[in-house]
Design a protein around this motif. Structure first.
Motif, PDB file in Angstrom:
ATOM      1  N   VAL A 177      -1.953   2.162  -5.129  1.00  0.00           N
ATOM      2  CA  VAL A 177      -2.358   3.359  -4.561  1.00  0.00           C
ATOM      3  C   VAL A 177      -2.736   2.854  -3.088  1.00  0.00           C
ATOM      4  CG1 VAL A 177      -3.924   5.298  -4.528  1.00  0.00           C
ATOM      5  CG2 VAL A 177      -2.894   4.478  -6.929  1.00  0.00           C
ATOM      6  N   ARG A 178      -3.670   1.953  -3.000  1.00  0.00           N
ATOM      7  CA  ARG A 178      -4.021   1.817  -1.653  1.00  0.00           C
ATOM      8  C   ARG A 178      -2.856   1.212  -0.741  1.00  0.00           C
ATOM      9  NH1 ARG A 178      -6.743   2.241   2.963  1.00  0.00           N
ATOM     10  NH2 ARG A 178      -7.160   0.205   4.170  1.00  0.00           N
ATOM     11  N   ALA A 179      -1.980   0.419  -1.690  1.00  0.00           N
ATOM     12  CA  ALA A 179      -0.841  -0.092  -0.439  1.00  0.00           C
ATOM     13  C   ALA A 179       0.084   1.011  -0.264  1.00  0.00           C
ATOM     14  CB  ALA A 179      -0.182  -1.180  -1.497  1.00  0.00           C
ATOM     15  N   GLU A 180       0.476   1.904  -1.068  1.00  0.00           N
ATOM     16  CA  GLU A 180       1.633   2.964  -1.136  1.00  0.00           C
ATOM     17  C   GLU A 180       1.024   4.113  -0.290  1.00  0.00           C
ATOM     18  OE1 GLU A 180       2.850   3.713  -5.068  1.00  0.00           O
ATOM     19  OE2 GLU A 180       4.076   2.242  -5.363  1.00  0.00           O
TER      20      GLU A 180
ATOM     21  N   CYS B 262      -8.823 -11.553  -7.561  1.00  0.00           N
ATOM     22  CA  CYS B 262      -9.283 -10.383  -8.463  1.00  0.00           C
ATOM     23  C   CYS B 262     -10.538  -9.796  -7.582  1.00  0.00           C
ATOM     24  CB  CYS B 262      -9.747 -10.905  -9.468  1.00  0.00           C
ATOM     25  SG  CYS B 262      -8.554 -11.420 -10.836  1.00  0.00           S
ATOM     26  N   LYS B 263     -11.384 -10.402  -6.773  1.00  0.00           N
ATOM     27  CA  LYS B 263     -12.487  -9.872  -6.203  1.00  0.00           C
ATOM     28  C   LYS B 263     -11.905  -8.895  -5.287  1.00  0.00           C
ATOM     29  CE  LYS B 263     -16.679 -11.375  -3.982  1.00  0.00           C
ATOM     30  NZ  LYS B 263     -17.768 -12.092  -3.624  1.00  0.00           N
ATOM     31  N   MET B 264     -10.899  -9.069  -4.542  1.00  0.00           N
ATOM     32  CA  MET B 264      -9.930  -8.315  -3.472  1.00  0.00           C
ATOM     33  C   MET B 264      -9.738  -7.173  -4.135  1.00  0.00           C
ATOM     34  SD  MET B 264      -8.740 -10.731  -0.398  1.00  0.00           S
ATOM     35  CE  MET B 264      -7.900 -11.794  -1.561  1.00  0.00           C
ATOM     36  N   ALA B 265      -9.038  -7.211  -5.342  1.00  0.00           N
ATOM     37  CA  ALA B 265      -8.505  -6.247  -6.038  1.00  0.00           C
ATOM     38  C   ALA B 265      -9.553  -5.292  -6.717  1.00  0.00           C
ATOM     39  CB  ALA B 265      -7.503  -6.757  -7.235  1.00  0.00           C
ATOM     40  N   ALA B 266     -10.792  -5.742  -6.813  1.00  0.00           N
ATOM     41  CA  ALA B 266     -11.875  -4.942  -7.418  1.00  0.00           C
ATOM     42  C   ALA B 266     -12.147  -3.916  -6.472  1.00  0.00           C
ATOM     43  CB  ALA B 266     -12.809  -5.662  -7.896  1.00  0.00           C
ATOM     44  N   CYS B 267     -12.095  -3.988  -5.118  1.00  0.00           N
ATOM     45  CA  CYS B 267     -12.515  -3.037  -4.092  1.00  0.00           C
ATOM     46  C   CYS B 267     -11.370  -2.883  -3.122  1.00  0.00           C
ATOM     47  CB  CYS B 267     -13.765  -3.684  -3.381  1.00  0.00           C
ATOM     48  SG  CYS B 267     -15.080  -3.899  -4.443  1.00  0.00           S
ATOM     49  N   PRO B 268     -10.153  -2.257  -3.677  1.00  0.00           N
ATOM     50  CA  PRO B 268      -8.960  -2.106  -2.672  1.00  0.00           C
ATOM     51  C   PRO B 268      -9.424  -1.240  -1.666  1.00  0.00           C
ATOM     52  CG  PRO B 268      -8.659  -0.874  -4.689  1.00  0.00           C
ATOM     53  CD  PRO B 268     -10.161  -1.680  -4.892  1.00  0.00           C
TER      54      PRO B 268
ATOM     55  N   ASN C  35      -2.400  -4.122   5.383  1.00  0.00           N
ATOM     56  CA  ASN C  35      -1.689  -5.248   5.097  1.00  0.00           C
ATOM     57  C   ASN C  35      -2.123  -6.087   4.049  1.00  0.00           C
ATOM     58  OD1 ASN C  35       0.330  -4.497   7.126  1.00  0.00           O
ATOM     59  ND2 ASN C  35      -0.818  -5.496   8.793  1.00  0.00           N
ATOM     60  N   LEU C  36      -3.377  -6.331   4.054  1.00  0.00           N
ATOM     61  CA  LEU C  36      -4.134  -7.345   3.038  1.00  0.00           C
ATOM     62  C   LEU C  36      -3.759  -6.905   1.715  1.00  0.00           C
ATOM     63  CD1 LEU C  36      -5.636  -9.706   2.739  1.00  0.00           C
ATOM     64  CD2 LEU C  36      -7.764  -8.622   3.013  1.00  0.00           C
ATOM     65  N   ALA C  37      -4.275  -5.253   1.482  1.00  0.00           N
ATOM     66  CA  ALA C  37      -3.951  -4.581   0.232  1.00  0.00           C
ATOM     67  C   ALA C  37      -2.389  -4.927  -0.369  1.00  0.00           C
ATOM     68  CB  ALA C  37      -4.293  -3.229   0.256  1.00  0.00           C
ATOM     69  N   ALA C  38      -1.571  -4.639   0.767  1.00  0.00           N
ATOM     70  CA  ALA C  38      -0.222  -4.919   0.262  1.00  0.00           C
ATOM     71  C   ALA C  38       0.126  -6.307  -0.162  1.00  0.00           C
ATOM     72  CB  ALA C  38       0.721  -4.647   1.314  1.00  0.00           C
ATOM     73  N   ALA C  39      -0.593  -7.441   0.481  1.00  0.00           N
ATOM     74  CA  ALA C  39      -0.244  -8.772   0.080  1.00  0.00           C
ATOM     75  C   ALA C  39      -0.948  -8.927  -1.113  1.00  0.00           C
ATOM     76  CB  ALA C  39      -0.720  -9.612   1.235  1.00  0.00           C
ATOM     77  N   VAL C  40      -2.198  -8.410  -1.194  1.00  0.00           N
ATOM     78  CA  VAL C  40      -2.980  -8.854  -2.404  1.00  0.00           C
ATOM     79  C   VAL C  40      -2.339  -8.345  -3.683  1.00  0.00           C
ATOM     80  CG1 VAL C  40      -5.162  -8.062  -3.860  1.00  0.00           C
ATOM     81  CG2 VAL C  40      -5.182  -9.127  -1.382  1.00  0.00           C
ATOM     82  N   HIS C  41      -1.841  -6.922  -3.586  1.00  0.00           N
ATOM     83  CA  HIS C  41      -1.045  -6.517  -4.662  1.00  0.00           C
ATOM     84  C   HIS C  41       0.224  -7.001  -5.096  1.00  0.00           C
ATOM     85  CE1 HIS C  41       2.369  -3.705  -6.205  1.00  0.00           C
ATOM     86  NE2 HIS C  41       1.170  -3.078  -6.922  1.00  0.00           N
ATOM     87  N   LYS C  42       0.839  -7.769  -4.095  1.00  0.00           N
ATOM     88  CA  LYS C  42       1.957  -8.580  -4.674  1.00  0.00           C
ATOM     89  C   LYS C  42       1.599  -9.847  -5.225  1.00  0.00           C
ATOM     90  CE  LYS C  42       5.135  -8.829  -1.192  1.00  0.00           C
ATOM     91  NZ  LYS C  42       5.618  -9.261  -0.070  1.00  0.00           N
TER      92      LYS C  42
END
Length: 1490
Positions: free
Chosen positions: A702-705, A586-592, A598-605
């Motif tokens: 959005v960050r991942a796409e 959640c902390k990583m998702a709060a500041c995408p 790569n990390l954003a895509a993995a966190v999204h999943k």
């Protein structure tokens, strides 16, 4: 294979990677690159580039730590099970007051555990498991402190032997008697188990550790004996083979009031109370015959019933862990201890122990229950407290530029966990061991057990320095398999500790794991190397010796799924988490926007899966009827306040709590385990609502796409799907967008970068081609085919470039030039100018046309032919051989044609002829047989027709010119008005010998030089003494510096030492002056006068010096100094008759009193003391052998025949003239009336002395033979002394001669008192002229008879010098004593030679000749050298001895020179004294007349 076998087989090696500098700059990127290969092994090793060497930043002096204690055989799982089993048995007997001893079978301890397995018995099975087992928290891993009542004390006691039972004990104890073993057969060996003294033992803590259950059986057979003993007493070793279990017999209660209350728990009867046993634990009673097995009598001491024994033994053991050492170490003290332990253990220096040997020994010790080796390991030392091994930018100290570089490096373990691509950088807390490195200080055998990292994260370990660290790894795919194998092989350990593998306290032999199908790899990590472990990869290992390592965890994007699975695994094990995985996501998702793509895509999943699960759990909560909820900032709560009381998971998204039970909460997976309260009292505590979570998920999407949108644009541009090529600026904008938004380095981005690079390179190349053409300078050369391919490449690129038109124009120009070149080549032979212009135009195009090469060849051919013509032209300057060879080599590379072939043939022929003549000239220059000038001139004349510059011919020509000049110089010298000087001839000879030309004149000059040298050598032998320090010229010239005693003496010493060798300084003549006879004569005359004045001055100076013979003489500055450098004093000092200076008699040559020869057969009377040879001249005054005048005249005659002038010859002529002049004056003085009368009286006195009868005189001695060694010491005959031997025998042996000589010296000594004088009264008017003549005669380096006559007359005119006569007698006696000793030694040697059959030659002459002493007298040395001169001069005869007065032989002619002598003055009255000779100068050329 069986664990514990000595044949440990090392597993295969893990992958090893060596990154380049470019790869090494991105640590996490490189790890992601090698992950597909490395994670298949679980671990891998990385060797940094060779020059990456971080400095060691730990403050060594302040670094102090307390290590852990590791007992190696308790680390291995199966060995620990065996040890626990033995502890259970030992405790069973200990409770009952006995101690356990284990037997040895075939010299090995009996494995009771394996024996029980084989018998399929589990005597301590427990039906209940430990339901209340509490796992250890992960932050405190390995920190479990053993209980005070652990099993170490019992294990230590078990390893101590008990005293053996005596026969008396066996007789008293029926149980022991029953268990005795009788008869033959194998007995069990000694039961004591002694640990080898190889450990760092710490005092074990004592405490009980009980097995689950205990069942007592009566199957001990004859292998067990029971003995009454105290359970607390120390046990001693006994070698007897028996198993001993001792028991204390219980004392019987005698109190009668309790007897009725005792009832047996087995039969419920109270009868036979004398056989009732009271349990000391529960106070229950048992009949001894009701027990199983029954007891024969009441035991003494403490006794417990089977119920109490089972209750005690079923108590579960406490968790196993490492205890801390009691000593604190520094790095230095720990290293000294570690190195000392390893060196002592292996009995060799630590650096020489092979790693394979340490590895085998480690696993042997780990698997051994017999050897209890203990080591210490400084593990899990917090770098925050003690400082990291890497430089850290913490502002505590100033870093150098080198340290700053390593402090910011991604491979610095303080930096890697918080890199941008790392997940852990989003955790604020400094988790020790995960985000903050831990330090490890190891020694040999110190180990880290099988484990996986917390949260299944990555780990990286760097070995700063020290000996290697051995690693074993298992890939994540086999993690569950490894756990199953370990649980299967050691179920007892996992029953009591389900999370045993999380405690880092258990090892298992890799060979055991591999035998059960677990893939294991190994590696040796050396200093300066990294080891990386991958998620859920089990790893273990040990240290090879003293070292220092540092380790930390890190997590990348690919770890997120493994981290989620790890939380589920922890939930099942009820293990505490180190951090909340949900909170991290959640902390990583709060500041995408801050996340790597790569990390954003993995966190999204991960976030999507987490949101779906949260929806499901909250829905279940609603279905249970829980509707109340409140928001909770879980991240602000301590971890222990938000942990699920059931599974210990750290809650973040939500948790269930109860108003009535505020102390606990549960996660939504355990909502039924919170409490028994009503659902209405329970409520939901949440962090985000279900509406907020999808919003966070959308931002991540959005960050991942965003990457997908950008990727579509790039794909359309690169593949030109819409038919429009993008400009270069548009492609650059897409590349900038990827960089700004930190898109991953994907294949599409790489294609875009490659396209941009290729397009920019094409633009740059096109611009260079165009600018080179416009400037008229040949730029980058490319072929025509390359130009066409370049144009095609630009057309095929997916971007529009306006430079394509320019390249097309260049291609058209090149094609037009190609057509012109073909036309010119087809019309050969064309004009060279046309071909050159076409070639220059082609070079300006910047493109290589095939026809241009043909044009180039044609131009080179024309140039070469022109150069050959110019070289061979008659008017041209001659070329060298190198030029000709260069033309030939260049001709081989030009295009062939008839003209070229013809020119090459001519060049080759000319070169061959030139080389042949060069070889001829070389042979003439180097040949030993020199050719005459005419031959050389013919060779030079023929070689001049060759149009080539020939160095050897030129050198021959120069040599011929020098030869002609040399011949001219010779002719000039030979045809001059005077004979040439020897120096000039020697110079001409030296030059002529160096010329490579045969010269007839050279042979003549060499002959003249040789003759001159021969004459000089003869003259040197005539004048110079042996080993003389003077040159011939110095001896022949007057001593101009005779007046200065210090100068004369120092110069003489310099000559003795070889420091002074100038010939011409004496007369002040230069080398040129010596060539002029007039200068030599003038200088000689001046030198005579200076010599005379100087010697008079010197005589006055020396006469003023105190006499050494006077008793009152004292040392002063004017004291005489001998040639040896010492002051002469006392007896043995002699005064020179010429310079009046004093010398030691032993340091100079002294005269012999009776050594003057007599040519007549009659002997001189001994009392005629004035005829005794007492005249002494020092070596400074008598510089030469002083030959007779007749010998000098023979040399002058030989000189007259020489066609060469020598300075020595002219000096000899001057000396001869001076001697003849003095001789005339001396004869004139001797012929005066006064002197004649005096001589007459002296003759009468001599005759009167001779006529006096003396019967005591011995017979006359005949002269000694020439071969006599004592004869050789003198230049004159032996004295004829009468009556020294009876019967007149002649002396034939050295001993007899020495005896006779000693007798004549004694005779002379006896005559000394009879000597009176003076014999004549010499008036002063007569004495003064004679003394002056005597002085001048002594200065002459010539022997003259007149000199001797004057000396005798002057001697007779004064009293005899008794002091000198005695001194001479003493010196002669000493000399003859030495000669006698040498004679005897020579005789002995001669006899030994004869006895050995050697040569019969007399060795006396051979031995004495080189051993003449200095005191043998100048006359002896002169006689020997004159004999040698006679042999050299071809029989000119030796110099004759000076005759004494009245000798008839003085009237005889000498050397046949009488016809050449003219009589001068009144010679008749003086015929008895000496012949008066007048020798005219030999005839010389006019310029040499004196």
């Amino acid at each position: 294979m069986e664990p514990g076998s000595d044949d440990f087989l090392p597993p295969p090696e893990c992958p090893v990677f060596e990154p380049s500098w470019a790869e090494f700059r991105d640590p996490l990127g490189y790890i992601a690159k090698i992950r597909p290969i490395a994670e298949k092994s679980g671990i891998c090793k990385i060797r940094p580039p060779a020059d990456w060497q971080p400095p060691f930043a730990v403050e060594v002096d302040n670094f102090r730590f307390t290590p852990r204690i590791q007992r190696l055989n308790e680390l291995e799982a199966q060995t620990r099970v065996k040890l626990n089993y033995l502890d259970q048995i030992a405790k069973f007997w200990e409770i009952q007051g006995s101690s356990l001893k284990i037997p040895n079978v075939e010299r090995r301890i009996l494995d009771l555990y394996s024996l029980s397995k084989q018998c399929n018995t589990r005597p301590f099975d427990n039906e209940e498991k430990d339901k209340e087992y509490k796992p250890h928290s992960i932050p405190l891993r390995q920190s479990v402190q053993p209980s005070k009542f652990n099993s170490y004390g019992r294990r230590a006691k078990r390893l101590q032997p008990d005293p053996e039972p005596t026969e008396e004990d066996i007789e008293k104890n029926p149980e022991l008697k029953k268990l005795q073993i009788y008869g033959a057969g194998p007995k069990m060996m000694g039961l004591g188990l002694m640990a080898k003294d190889k450990t760092l033992r710490k005092k074990d803590k004592e405490g009980p550790e009980c097995p689950p259950t205990v069942v007592v059986k009566e199957e001990s057979g004859g292998d067990v004996k029971v003995e009454s003993t105290s359970p607390k007493e120390e046990l001693s070793h006994s070698p007897e083979p028996c198993t001993k279990m001792t028991m204390r017999l219980r004392r019987n209660h005698s109190n009668a009031q309790f007897i009725e209350s005792y009832v047996c728990r087995m039969c419920s009867r109270g009868d036979e109370d004398d056989k009732l046993l009271l349990c000391d634990g529960c106070d229950d009673n048992y009949h001894i015959f009701c027990l199983l097995p029954p007891l024969p009598e009441i035991p003494k001491g403490v006794w417990r019933c089977p119920k109490c024994v089972m209750a005690e033994c079923k108590r579960p053991p406490e968790a196993f862990g490492f205890e801390q050492a009691t000593r604190e170490y520094t790095l230095q003290s720990f290293g000294e201890m570690a190195d000392s332990f390893k060196a002592d253990y292996f009995n060799m220096p630590v650096h020489m122990v092979p790693t394979e040997l340490v590895e085998k020994e480690f696993w042997r010790l780990v698997n051994s229950i017999e050897e209890d080796v203990t080591v210490e390991y400084g593990a899990d030392i917090h770098s925050k407290e003690f400082g990291s091994g890497f430089p850290v930018s913490d502002n505590k100290r100033h870093l150098t530029p080198e340290e700053e570089e390593y402090a910011t490096s991604g491979w610095n373990l303080n930096v890697m966990p918080v890199l941008e691509q790392s997940v852990l950088c989003h955790i604020n807390a400094d988790i020790s061991g995960m985000k903050v490195p831990w330090l490890y200080v190891g020694m040999v055998f110190s180990a880290f057990c099988w484990h996986i990292e917390d949260h299944w994260s990555y780990s990286i370990n760097y070995l700063h320095w020290g000996e290697p660290k051995t690693w074993y790894g298992v890939p994540s795919l086999a993690a569950e398999h490894l756990e199953e194998v370990m649980k299967k092989l050691t179920p007892e350990l996992f029953d009591s500790q389900p999370d045993l593998l999380h405690q880092l306290v258990t090892l298992m032999n890799p060979n055991t794991l591999m035998s059960h199908g677990v893939p294991v790899v190994r590696t040796n990590q050396c200093a300066g190397e990294f080891v990386i472990t991958f998620p859920r990869a089990y790893h273990s290992g040990f240290n090879q010796g003293y070292n220092f390592a540092e380790a930390v965890n890190f997590c990348t994007a690919d770890w997120l799924p493994a981290g989620r699975q790890c939380i589920e695994h922890y939930r099942r094990l009820r293990r505490y988490c180190v951090f909340s995985h949900e909170e991290l996501i959640c902390k990583m998702a709060a500041c995408p926007e801050k996340l790597d793509l790569n990390l954003a895509a993995a966190v999204h999943k991960e976030m999507f899966i987490m949101v779906q699960e949260e929806r499901r759990l909250r829905k279940a909560l609603l279905e249970k009827g829980i509707t109340e909820a409140e928001r909770e900032a879980f991240e602000l709560l301590p971890d222990d306040e938000r942990q699920c009381i059931k599974c210990k998971t750290t809650c973040f998204l939500s948790a269930l709590a109860c108003y009535d039970c505020p102390d606990g909460l549960v996660c939504l997976s355990h909502i039924n385990d919170l409490c028994k309260c009503s659902s209405s009292r329970q409520y939901l505590r949440y962090r985000y609502t279900l509406d907020e979570l999808p919003a966070m998920l959308h931002k991540l999407k959005v960050r991942a796409e965003s990457f997908d949108t950008w990727a579509n644009k790039v794909r359309v541009a690169l593949e030109v799907e819409d038919g429009r090529k993008r400009s270069l600026e548009e492609l650059r904008a897409l590349e900038s967008e990827a960089r700004e938004r930190r898109f991953p380095n994907s294949e599409l981005l790489q294609r875009l970068k490659n396209c941009l690079s290729e397009a920019e390179a094409c633009v740059s190349r096109a611009l260079g081609l165009v600018s080179g053409q416009e400037a008229g300078v040949a730029g980058l050369q490319m072929t025509l085919a390359e130009l066409r391919a370049f144009l095609d490449q630009m057309n095929n690129l997916p971007c529009a470039m306006h430079q394509i038109g320019d390249v097309k124009g260049i291609l058209e120009q090149v094609e037009g030039y190609q057509a012109e070149a073909r036309e010119a080549l087809a019309s050969l032979p064309s004009s060279p100018g046309l071909l050159q212009s076409l070639l220059e135009r082609g070079q300006q195009l910047g493109v290589e046309v095939p026809e241009a090469q043909q044009l180039q060849r044609q131009v080179e051919q024309a140039r070469w032919l022109d150069e050959v013509k110019r070289t061979l032209a008659p008017a041209a300057r001659r070329g060298t051989l190198a030029v000709m060879r260069g033309l030939l080599v260049a001709g081989a590379s030009v295009a062939p044609s008839p003209a070229v072939d013809k020119a090459r043939a001519e060049l080759q022929e000319l070169l061959t002829i030139a080389e042949r003549w060069e070889e001829k000239a070389h042979l003439c220059l180097e040949a030993r047989q020199k050719h005459p000038p005419a031959t050389l001139e013919a060779i030079i004349h023929e070689a001049e027709n060759i149009p080539v510059h020939l160095p050897n011919i030129q050198a021959l020509k120069e040599a011929l010119a020098k030869a002609r000049a040399w011949i001219a110089d010779v002719d000039e010298i030979q045809n001059g008005d005077h004979y040439p000087c020897l120096d000039d001839l020697e110079g001409l000879v030296a030059v002529g010998r160096d010329l490579p030309v045969g010269l007839e004149e050279l042979r003549q000059l060499e002959l003249q030089v040789l003759t001159a040298h021969s004459w000089r050598e003869k003259a040197s032998k005539t004048f110079l003494k042996k080993n003389s320090c003077y040159t011939l010229l110095e001896v022949l010239c007057p001593c101009a510096d005779a007046g200065s005693d210090s100068i004369k003496r120092s110069r003489w010493m310099e000559k003795e030492l070889g420091l002074y060798k100038s010939d011409t300084e004496l007369l002040g003549l230069s080398a040129q002056d010596l060539r002029d006879p007039g200068s030599v004569i003038v200088a000689f005359k001046e030198g005579e006068q200076k010599e005379k004045e100087g010697i008079l001055q010197l005589r006055r100076t020396n006469s003023a010096k105190p006499s050494p013979l006077a008793s009152s003489a004292t040392a002063s500055s004017a004291t005489s100094v001998c040639v040896c450098g010492q002051v002469p004093a006392g007896v043995g000092a002699l005064q020179c008759d010429l310079c009046q200076d004093w010398f030691h008699g032993r340091c100079v040559s002294v005269p012999h009193l009776l050594s003057s020869p007599r040519p007549s057969p009659t002997s001189s009377p001994l009392l005629a003391w004035w005829e005794w040879d007492t005249k002494f001249l020092c070596p400074l005054c008598m510089r030469s052998r002083r030959p007779r005048l007749e010998t000098i005249l023979a040399l002058l005659v030989a000189l007259q025949r020489l066609p060469v002038r020598l300075p020595e010859g002219e000096a000899l002529q001057c000396l001869t003239e001076r001697a003849i002049s003095w001789q005339g004056r001396a004869r004139q003085a001797l012929a005066s009336e006064d002197v004649t009368a005096l001589l007459g009286r002296l003759a009468e006195l001599r005759q009167r002395l001779q006529a006096e009868p003396r019967p005591e005189e011995p017979p006359t001695y005949p002269p000694a033979p020439a071969s006599d060694p004592l004869r050789e010491g003198s230049g004159k005959d032996m004295p004829k002394v009468q009556g020294l031997l009876e019967n007149g025998d002649s002396v034939t042996s050295p001993e007899k001669v020495a005896l006779g000589e000693g007798s004549d010296l004694e005779l002379l000594s006896s005559l000394l008192p009879q000597l009176t004088g003076p014999a004549l009264e010499l008036p002063e008017a007569t004495r003064a002229p004679l003394e002056e003549l005597m002085l001048e005669g002594d200065l002459l380096e010539v022997t003259l008879d007149e000199n001797h006559s004057i000396w005798q007359l002057l001697q007779a005119g004064q009293p005899p010098d008794m002091e000198r006569i005695r001194t001479l007698l003493e010196l002669e006696k000493a000399e003859r004593h030495g000669s006698r000793a040498r004679g005897r030694a020579l005789e002995r040697r001669r006899r030994r030679k004869v006895d050995r059959g050697g040569e019969g030659d007399d060795p006396a002459r051979e031995e004495l000749e080189p051993k003449r002493v200095r005191s043998s007298g100048p006359e002896a040395e002169e006689a020997q050298e004159e004999e040698e001169l006679e042999e050299e001069t071809g029989g000119e005869g030796p110099p004759q001895t000076l005759p004494t007065t009245g000798s008839p032989s003085t009237q005889e002619n000498q050397n046949g020179l009488e016809p050449a002598l003219a009589t001068s003055g009144p010679s008749a009255p003086f015929s008895t004294l000496s012949p008066q000779l007048h020798v005219p100068c030999p005839q010389q050329p006019p310029q040499q007349q004196l």
